[in-house]
Design a protein around this motif. Structure first.
Motif, mmCIF file in Angstrom:
data_model
loop_
_atom_site.group_PDB
_atom_site.id
_atom_site.type_symbol
_atom_site.label_atom_id
_atom_site.label_comp_id
_atom_site.label_asym_id
_atom_site.label_seq_id
_atom_site.Cartn_x
_atom_site.Cartn_y
_atom_site.Cartn_z
ATOM 1 N N PRO A 152 0.840 -1.213 0.000
ATOM 2 C CA PRO A 152 0.000 0.000 0.000
ATOM 3 C C PRO A 152 0.870 1.257 0.000
ATOM 4 C CG PRO A 152 -0.055 -1.086 2.142
ATOM 5 C CD PRO A 152 0.614 -2.029 1.217
ATOM 6 N N LEU A 153 0.407 2.275 -0.692
ATOM 7 C CA LEU A 153 1.186 3.500 -0.830
ATOM 8 C C LEU A 153 0.869 4.528 0.250
ATOM 9 C CD1 LEU A 153 0.992 3.908 -4.719
ATOM 10 C CD2 LEU A 153 2.885 3.010 -3.361
ATOM 11 N N ASP A 154 -0.287 4.390 0.878
ATOM 12 C CA ASP A 154 -0.652 5.350 1.922
ATOM 13 C C ASP A 154 -1.438 4.643 3.018
ATOM 14 O OD1 ASP A 154 -3.236 4.988 0.827
ATOM 15 O OD2 ASP A 154 -2.939 6.681 -0.530
ATOM 16 N N GLY A 155 -1.754 5.397 4.056
ATOM 17 C CA GLY A 155 -2.483 4.816 5.181
ATOM 18 C C GLY A 155 -1.539 4.121 6.151
ATOM 19 N N PHE A 156 -2.092 3.137 6.847
ATOM 20 C CA PHE A 156 -1.345 2.442 7.886
ATOM 21 C C PHE A 156 -1.510 0.925 7.757
ATOM 22 C CE2 PHE A 156 -2.264 6.635 9.518
ATOM 23 C CZ PHE A 156 -1.057 7.016 10.092
ATOM 24 N N ILE A 157 -0.510 0.220 8.237
ATOM 25 C CA ILE A 157 -0.625 -1.235 8.424
ATOM 26 C C ILE A 157 -0.728 -1.447 9.930
ATOM 27 C CG2 ILE A 157 0.483 -3.479 8.129
ATOM 28 C CD1 ILE A 157 1.963 -2.288 5.713
ATOM 29 N N GLU A 158 -1.785 -2.103 10.362
ATOM 30 C CA GLU A 158 -2.097 -2.159 11.783
ATOM 31 C C GLU A 158 -2.541 -3.565 12.173
ATOM 32 O OE1 GLU A 158 -4.854 0.512 14.887
ATOM 33 O OE2 GLU A 158 -5.023 0.764 12.712
ATOM 34 N N PHE A 159 -2.120 -3.992 13.350
ATOM 35 C CA PHE A 159 -2.608 -5.267 13.882
ATOM 36 C C PHE A 159 -2.519 -5.247 15.396
ATOM 37 C CE2 PHE A 159 1.923 -5.852 13.484
ATOM 38 C CZ PHE A 159 2.295 -6.683 14.525
ATOM 39 N N GLU A 160 -3.273 -6.118 16.031
ATOM 40 C CA GLU A 160 -3.289 -6.221 17.481
ATOM 41 C C GLU A 160 -2.410 -7.391 17.892
ATOM 42 O OE1 GLU A 160 -4.391 -4.696 21.179
ATOM 43 O OE2 GLU A 160 -4.865 -3.924 19.172
ATOM 44 N N ASP A 161 -1.304 -7.078 18.556
ATOM 45 C CA ASP A 161 -0.412 -8.119 19.047
ATOM 46 C C ASP A 161 -0.896 -8.576 20.415
ATOM 47 O OD1 ASP A 161 2.192 -8.933 20.697
ATOM 48 O OD2 ASP A 161 2.609 -9.254 18.583
ATOM 49 N N GLY A 162 -0.954 -9.892 20.623
ATOM 50 C CA GLY A 162 -1.490 -10.432 21.865
ATOM 51 C C GLY A 162 -0.660 -10.134 23.094
#
Length: 460
Positions: A144-154
């Motif tokens: 992806p060129l913009d925005g965010f990469i997000e995840f919930e780490d346990g």
């Protein structure tokens, strides 16, 4: 169903940091009546070692961590990876990049000169011209060129990075071989992984893997990134500190249950509890309770746990274990094991404790000889004590104990006057199991022989 995995690379032996990660994954699967899978990440054909692979499988067998299904070998799945690469190319989610090494080096040098972070500039992302001749392309995925990469780490909570931090990374090299982050995402999906527990050195691989998941329309698993194990000085664990091949711990006389108990407490806890059976670990473990901070390796703690497990092991089990250290099972009576296992920190210690009792001639400690036999009185005491023993019915440990008690009382001496020279005569040193136990184990004749032997040694 909960499905976890452990995925070592057979380019080196399994060390305890890897075993801890495997243990956490195994416990979480067992806790949820799920499946624990084993995958061998052997795509680096030049560095793979058959010996290392064998050691990894042996380690799992030794500690008793069984895995479900067949072992998955990435080297046998190249056709699968090729299929997904073709899919992404056809869907316009990946592309061929013809950038040469020289061009890439030039780009990086230019970026560094400007104080920029080196990264691919996407020059072939939408390329539609004529490919340059003589260049075998790599395949890059469109990040992806913009925005965010997000995840919930346990463990670490919400992880969010700008998409601009991830460039169009390579998913297949110019020779067609796929890259790590690409194959990991595919294999975790196809193996049905619901939870991935791994070291936090993989934390920054996760955004790239999420790009692959997104491109292929796969649902990603839940991630748990575990902090590293440090040495007692807070630095990275080295071989000197204990980052050894797991099977080295077996050779050093550690029990697998002690090692697993030790590892589960490196980063996870249940109140102040220190000792856990395997069943307790399974019942209590939850990766949400793994500490965020690094844990500290402490060999003394491992040795303390090992001593506990040896002391509480059945004699039948100890006979089997000691047979691997050269002990003859028929020499390991319940009595001698009961007398010695409470003193041993490792199986090697236990072997040596038993050897002290059973093996003659004795190797005498010269310092102990000088300390105990300062005068001829000690020799006189030993001779007199043997004379007393020859007059007794000696059928139990208690009979020998009573004989010693009778002797010191009749001669009005402290117990040390008899005990110290007798212990050096029987064992060669001033520590060990009870003298009554030693004499009962070796019998009257061997007791007399050892006393005669030290007297002869002193007279020479």
């Amino acid at each position: 169903m909960t499905v976890t995995r452990f995925a070592p690379s057979p380019t080196g032996y399994l060390h305890i940091g890897g075993l801890r990660t495997a243990l956490f994954s195994w416990l979480w699967a067992k806790h949820n009546n799920g499946k624990f899978r084993l995958r061998i990440e052997d795509t680096d054909l030049k560095r793979n070692s058959e010996e290392a692979l064998k050691a990894i499988l042996e380690a799992f067998d030794w500690v008793g961590m069984s895995y479900d299904g067949e072992v998955v070998y990435q080297s046998q799945r190249f056709d699968v990876y090729k299929k997904y690469i073709e899919q992404l190319l056809n869907e316009g989610k990946a592309y061929k990049c013809y950038m040469t090494k020289e061009e890439l080096d030039e780009l990086r040098a230019s970026q560094e000169a400007k104080g920029e972070r080196p990264r691919y500039d996407g020059r072939y992302r939408d390329f539609s011209g004529t490919p340059p001749e003589g260049v075998e392309p790599v395949i890059r995925i469109k990040a992806p060129l913009d925005g965010f990469i997000e995840f919930e780490d346990g463990i670490k909570g919400n992880i969010k990075i700008a998409a601009s931090e991830v460039d169009d990374f390579i998913i297949a090299r110019s020779d067609g071989t796929p890259t790590y982050n690409f194959v990991v995402a595919i294999d975790d999906y196809e193996m049905g992984l619901t939870d991935v527990i791994r070291g936090d050195d993989h934390l920054y691989n996760t955004p790239k893997q999420l790009v692959v998941y997104e491109a292929l329309g796969f649902k990603p698993p839940k991630f748990y990134h575990v902090a590293m194990i440090n040495n007692e000085q807070g630095k990275k664990l080295s071989k000197r500190d204990g980052a050894l091949d797991v099977m080295e711990y077996k050779k050093m006389g550690y029990l697998p249950e002690a090692l697993l108990n030790f590892l589960v407490r490196l980063g996870w806890s249940n109140g102040d509890q220190e000792i856990f059976s395997i069943q307790e670990m399974i019942e209590l473990f939850d990766p949400k309770n793994i500490n965020k901070s690094a844990s500290s390796y402490n060999l003394d703690k491992l040795t303390w746990l090992n001593a506990h497990y040896i002391k509480n092991s059945s004699n039948d089990k100890l006979r089997e274990l000691l047979s691997e250290f050269g002990c003859e099972k028929e020499n390991l009576s319940d009595f001698i094991l009961d007398a010695t296992k409470g003193r041993a920190k490792t199986l090697i210690d236990l072997k040596n404790e038993i050897k002290k009792v059973l093996v003659a001639p004795i190797e005498y400690n010269s310092k102990n000889i000088k300390k105990v036999f300062k005068s001829s009185q000690a020799i006189d005491i030993l001779n007199s004590f043997i004379s007393l023993l020859e007059q007794k019915e000696l059928n139990s440990k208690e009979d020998y104990h009573n004989a010693m008690q009778e002797f010191v009382e009749a001669n009005e001496i402290g117990f040390g006057k008899l005990g110290q020279p007798l212990r050096v005569a029987l064992l060669g040193e001033l520590s060990g199991i009870g003298l009554d136990e030693v004499m009962y184990i070796i019998g009257l004749e061997e007791t007399k022989n050892r006393v005669k032997a030290i007297i002869k040694f002193l007279e020479e």
